[in-house]
Motif scaffolding. Structure first.
Motif, PDB file in Angstrom:
ATOM      1  N   CYS A  45       0.829  -1.206   0.000  1.00 40.46           N
ATOM      2  CA  CYS A  45       0.000   0.000   0.000  1.00 40.46           C
ATOM      3  C   CYS A  45       0.862   1.254   0.000  1.00 40.46           C
ATOM      4  O   CYS A  45       0.601   2.198  -0.740  1.00 40.46           O
ATOM      5  CB  CYS A  45      -0.936  -0.018   1.209  1.00 40.46           C
ATOM      6  N   ASN A  49       0.679   3.895  -3.120  1.00 36.63           N
ATOM      7  CA  ASN A  49      -0.264   4.970  -2.791  1.00 36.63           C
ATOM      8  C   ASN A  49       0.436   6.069  -2.017  1.00 36.63           C
ATOM      9  O   ASN A  49       1.573   5.926  -1.588  1.00 36.63           O
ATOM     10  CB  ASN A  49      -1.424   4.430  -1.940  1.00 36.63           C
ATOM     11  N   ALA A  53      -3.508   8.047   1.702  1.00 36.00           N
ATOM     12  CA  ALA A  53      -4.333   6.888   1.362  1.00 36.00           C
ATOM     13  C   ALA A  53      -3.994   5.704   2.260  1.00 36.00           C
ATOM     14  O   ALA A  53      -4.875   4.954   2.675  1.00 36.00           O
ATOM     15  CB  ALA A  53      -4.138   6.517  -0.109  1.00 36.00           C
ATOM     16  N   THR A  54      -2.715   5.551   2.584  1.00 39.60           N
ATOM     17  CA  THR A  54      -2.303   4.483   3.490  1.00 39.60           C
ATOM     18  C   THR A  54      -2.894   4.711   4.875  1.00 39.60           C
ATOM     19  O   THR A  54      -3.343   3.771   5.540  1.00 39.60           O
ATOM     20  CB  THR A  54      -0.771   4.418   3.567  1.00 39.60           C
ATOM     21  N   SER A  57      -6.692   3.808   4.729  1.00 37.82           N
ATOM     22  CA  SER A  57      -6.906   2.363   4.717  1.00 37.82           C
ATOM     23  C   SER A  57      -6.510   1.749   6.049  1.00 37.82           C
ATOM     24  O   SER A  57      -7.135   0.785   6.508  1.00 37.82           O
ATOM     25  CB  SER A  57      -6.141   1.711   3.562  1.00 37.82           C
ATOM     26  N   LYS A  61      -8.774  -0.538   8.491  1.00 40.97           N
ATOM     27  CA  LYS A  61      -8.255  -1.822   8.951  1.00 40.97           C
ATOM     28  C   LYS A  61      -8.364  -1.933  10.464  1.00 40.97           C
ATOM     29  O   LYS A  61      -8.757  -2.970  10.997  1.00 40.97           O
ATOM     30  CB  LYS A  61      -6.807  -2.007   8.504  1.00 40.97           C
TER      31      LYS A  61
END
Length: 112
Positions: A45, A49, A53-54, A57, A61
């Motif tokens: 990721c 990205n 964005a990481t 996400s 998560k």
């Protein structure tokens, strides 16, 4: 360490996983596999990205893993656990919201 500090060590000592070495080994292997998959997905990721964005996400998560932990656990989470998770998620999402707004706002303004 936190479980020992909270005085939960007697219930840990009575855990059925400790009485069955095969079950304990299976749980350890599952934990190791999940950690490996998590690290691989994090590196993938991050390399494909942006850090924002990481972060987004990662927040989802964290939410999914917390919900899965509650669903797989036989107990009901305490009010303190729910409050702590809520505060953590609010902080993480507000940070992402602020960063996304900062990036979007600076990109939208023309440079003189």
């Amino acid at each position: 360490a936190a479980s020992f500090a909270a005085g939960e060590w007697p219930s840990i000592a009575r855990s059925p996983a400790l009485a069955d070495p095969l079950r304990l080994a299976g749980e350890m292997l599952c934990s190791i596999a999940m950690a490996l998959l998590y690290q691989m997905s994090l590196f993938a990721c991050t390399s494909h990205n942006t850090p924002l964005a990481t972060s987004i996400s990662g927040n989802f998560k964290d939410l999914a893993s917390s919900i899965a932990g509650v669903a797989l656990d036989s107990g009901v989470p305490s009010a303190a656990s729910v409050f702590g998770l809520g505060m953590s998620l609010c902080g993480a999402f507000s940070y992402v919201w602020q960063k996304a707004g900062t990036l979007g706002g600076s990109a939208a303004r023309p440079v003189a």
